[in-house]
Design an enzyme around this catalytic site. Sequence first.
Site, PDB file in Angstrom:
ATOM      1  N   ALA A  70      15.626   1.178  -1.097  1.00  0.00           N
ATOM      2  CA  ALA A  70      15.862   1.678   0.260  1.00  0.00           C
ATOM      3  C   ALA A  70      15.143   2.995   0.463  1.00  0.00           C
ATOM      4  O   ALA A  70      15.066   3.831  -0.451  1.00  0.00           O
ATOM      5  CB  ALA A  70      17.359   1.877   0.505  1.00  0.00           C
ATOM      6  N   GLU A 103      15.727 -10.375  -5.071  1.00  0.00           N
ATOM      7  CA  GLU A 103      15.922 -11.219  -3.893  1.00  0.00           C
ATOM      8  C   GLU A 103      15.671 -10.368  -2.662  1.00  0.00           C
ATOM      9  O   GLU A 103      15.951  -9.173  -2.667  1.00  0.00           O
ATOM     10  CB  GLU A 103      17.359 -11.753  -3.829  1.00  0.00           C
ATOM     11  CG  GLU A 103      17.635 -12.904  -4.761  1.00  0.00           C
ATOM     12  CD  GLU A 103      18.504 -12.486  -5.922  1.00  0.00           C
ATOM     13  OE1 GLU A 103      19.052 -11.367  -5.865  1.00  0.00           O
ATOM     14  OE2 GLU A 103      18.605 -13.242  -6.897  1.00  0.00           O
ATOM     15  N   ASN A 108      12.477 -10.256   6.052  1.00  0.00           N
ATOM     16  CA  ASN A 108      12.236  -8.826   5.832  1.00  0.00           C
ATOM     17  C   ASN A 108      10.751  -8.577   5.507  1.00  0.00           C
ATOM     18  O   ASN A 108      10.368  -8.356   4.349  1.00  0.00           O
ATOM     19  CB  ASN A 108      13.138  -8.317   4.703  1.00  0.00           C
ATOM     20  CG  ASN A 108      13.135  -6.807   4.587  1.00  0.00           C
ATOM     21  OD1 ASN A 108      12.260  -6.131   5.140  1.00  0.00           O
ATOM     22  ND2 ASN A 108      14.091  -6.266   3.849  1.00  0.00           N
ATOM     23  N   TYR A 115       6.448  -5.930  -1.787  1.00  0.00           N
ATOM     24  CA  TYR A 115       6.626  -6.583  -3.096  1.00  0.00           C
ATOM     25  C   TYR A 115       5.381  -7.398  -3.466  1.00  0.00           C
ATOM     26  O   TYR A 115       4.922  -7.357  -4.611  1.00  0.00           O
ATOM     27  CB  TYR A 115       7.865  -7.479  -3.087  1.00  0.00           C
ATOM     28  CG  TYR A 115       9.163  -6.754  -2.790  1.00  0.00           C
ATOM     29  CD1 TYR A 115       9.368  -5.443  -3.205  1.00  0.00           C
ATOM     30  CD2 TYR A 115      10.190  -7.376  -2.099  1.00  0.00           C
ATOM     31  CE1 TYR A 115      10.550  -4.785  -2.926  1.00  0.00           C
ATOM     32  CE2 TYR A 115      11.380  -6.714  -1.819  1.00  0.00           C
ATOM     33  CZ  TYR A 115      11.552  -5.421  -2.232  1.00  0.00           C
ATOM     34  OH  TYR A 115      12.720  -4.772  -1.946  1.00  0.00           O
TER      35      TYR A 115
HETATM   36  C1  LIG Z   1      11.386  -1.974   2.308  1.00  0.00           C
HETATM   37  C2  LIG Z   1      11.338  -0.445   2.307  1.00  0.00           C
HETATM   38  C3  LIG Z   1      12.077   0.064   1.075  1.00  0.00           C
HETATM   39  C4  LIG Z   1       9.869  -0.007   2.235  1.00  0.00           C
HETATM   40  O1  LIG Z   1       9.840   1.415   2.141  1.00  0.00           O
HETATM   41  P1  LIG Z   1       8.593   2.269   2.681  1.00  0.00           P
HETATM   42  O2  LIG Z   1       8.690   3.618   2.126  1.00  0.00           O
HETATM   43  O3  LIG Z   1       8.501   2.121   4.162  1.00  0.00           O
HETATM   44  O4  LIG Z   1       7.399   1.458   1.986  1.00  0.00           O
HETATM   45  P2  LIG Z   1       5.865   1.854   1.935  1.00  0.00           P
HETATM   46  O5  LIG Z   1       5.551   2.866   2.983  1.00  0.00           O
HETATM   47  O6  LIG Z   1       5.517   2.179   0.524  1.00  0.00           O
HETATM   48  O7  LIG Z   1       5.170   0.462   2.242  1.00  0.00           O
HETATM   49  C5  LIG Z   1       5.540  -0.279   3.367  1.00  0.00           C
HETATM   50  C6  LIG Z   1       4.535  -1.412   3.538  1.00  0.00           C
HETATM   51  O8  LIG Z   1       5.083  -2.335   4.484  1.00  0.00           O
HETATM   52  C7  LIG Z   1       4.132  -2.512   5.528  1.00  0.00           C
HETATM   53  N1  LIG Z   1       4.860  -2.863   6.727  1.00  0.00           N
HETATM   54  C8  LIG Z   1       5.598  -2.074   7.512  1.00  0.00           C
HETATM   55  N2  LIG Z   1       6.133  -2.789   8.528  1.00  0.00           N
HETATM   56  C9  LIG Z   1       5.699  -4.069   8.333  1.00  0.00           C
HETATM   57  C10 LIG Z   1       5.929  -5.276   9.014  1.00  0.00           C
HETATM   58  N3  LIG Z   1       6.703  -5.343  10.094  1.00  0.00           N
HETATM   59  N4  LIG Z   1       5.370  -6.421   8.526  1.00  0.00           N
HETATM   60  C11 LIG Z   1       4.598  -6.385   7.412  1.00  0.00           C
HETATM   61  N5  LIG Z   1       4.356  -5.255   6.704  1.00  0.00           N
HETATM   62  C12 LIG Z   1       4.908  -4.119   7.168  1.00  0.00           C
HETATM   63  C13 LIG Z   1       3.398  -1.204   5.594  1.00  0.00           C
HETATM   64  O9  LIG Z   1       2.159  -1.350   6.245  1.00  0.00           O
HETATM   65  C14 LIG Z   1       3.233  -0.904   4.120  1.00  0.00           C
HETATM   66  O10 LIG Z   1       2.222  -1.669   3.514  1.00  0.00           O
HETATM   67  P3  LIG Z   1       0.760  -1.042   3.170  1.00  0.00           P
HETATM   68  O11 LIG Z   1       1.003   0.059   2.173  1.00  0.00           O
HETATM   69  O12 LIG Z   1       0.009  -2.197   2.574  1.00  0.00           O
HETATM   70  O13 LIG Z   1       0.220  -0.564   4.475  1.00  0.00           O
HETATM   71  C15 LIG Z   1      11.948   0.142   3.606  1.00  0.00           C
HETATM   72  O14 LIG Z   1      11.362  -0.504   4.718  1.00  0.00           O
HETATM   73  C16 LIG Z   1      13.460   0.028   3.701  1.00  0.00           C
HETATM   74  O15 LIG Z   1      14.209   0.845   3.203  1.00  0.00           O
HETATM   75  N6  LIG Z   1      13.929  -1.037   4.381  1.00  0.00           N
HETATM   76  C17 LIG Z   1      15.364  -1.237   4.560  1.00  0.00           C
HETATM   77  C18 LIG Z   1      16.020  -1.640   3.265  1.00  0.00           C
HETATM   78  C19 LIG Z   1      15.426  -2.905   2.724  1.00  0.00           C
HETATM   79  O16 LIG Z   1      15.167  -3.859   3.453  1.00  0.00           O
HETATM   80  N7  LIG Z   1      15.221  -2.920   1.399  1.00  0.00           N
HETATM   81  C20 LIG Z   1      14.701  -4.055   0.701  1.00  0.00           C
HETATM   82  C21 LIG Z   1      15.835  -4.884   0.220  1.00  0.00           C
HETATM   83  S1  LIG Z   1      15.259  -6.254  -0.774  1.00  0.00           S
END
Ligand SMILES: CC(C)(COP(=O)(O)OP(=O)(O)OC[C@H]1O[C@@H](n2cnc3c(N)ncnc32)[C@H](O)[C@@H]1OP(=O)(O)O)[C@@H](O)C(=O)NCCC(=O)NCCS
Length: 146
Positions: A70, A103, A108, A115
């Site tokens: 997160a 998972e 998402n 990933y």
């Molecule tokens: C998933 C999560 C941890 C990612 O954290 P983050 O700090 O934003 O991640 P990063 O900035 O390192 O990378 C995000 C990537 O997603 C991409 N991205 C963002 N929105 C996107 C979308 N709608 N569709 C596809 N890719 C997307 C970004 O472009 C980036 O990829 P890139 O580096 O190739 O450009 C964050 O979105 C989060 O906390 N989400 C809510 C909790 C969650 O869903 N956790 C996962 C549970 S399995």
Amino acid sequence: MKIRSMKEEDLDQVVALEQAVFSQPWSRESFEAELAAAGHCYLVAEEEGQILGYCGYCGVTGEGQIYNVAVKKEARNQGIGRQILKALLQSGRVAGIEDFTLEVRIGNQPAIHLYQSLGFETAGIRKAFYQKPTEDALIMWRYGKK
Ligand SMILES: CC(C)(COP(=O)(O)OP(=O)(O)OC[C@H]1O[C@@H](n2cnc3c(N)ncnc32)[C@H](O)[C@@H]1OP(=O)(O)O)[C@@H](O)C(=O)NCCC(=O)NCCS
């Protein structure tokens, strides 16, 4: 920003972030148990005392099950998720864990994109794995040595 091991003192912020991000958040007790468990590893991204994100794995028989990833909403898309996950995979390797699984909700996209870019591949689907709302899970694996 620095990435370091999660500590008991971080749990107020971690639990608040967990509750803000997930519809079925882990309790404080769950995090306490994870921090106390041998072979489990939890990391935080911290900037000036603020926890911006966290992730962790539970290591069993050479495999790491990643449970929580997160990042604070206002800190997303700045590469923090990628940095903490890379650090987590590296911590695993140091501990002898090469293969990781997780998972993720099938819808998402930001998480799945992240990933996949770190080498995780879809291995299957768990039907209706998530509640609130009900959604299938993708099961993903990343194999260190093929
Ligand atoms: C998933 C999560 C941890 C990612 O954290 P983050 O700090 O934003 O991640 P990063 O900035 O390192 O990378 C995000 C990537 O997603 C991409 N991205 C963002 N929105 C996107 C979308 N709608 N569709 C596809 N890719 C997307 C970004 O472009 C980036 O990829 P890139 O580096 O190739 O450009 C964050 O979105 C989060 O906390 N989400 C809510 C909790 C969650 O869903 N956790 C996962 C549970 S399995």
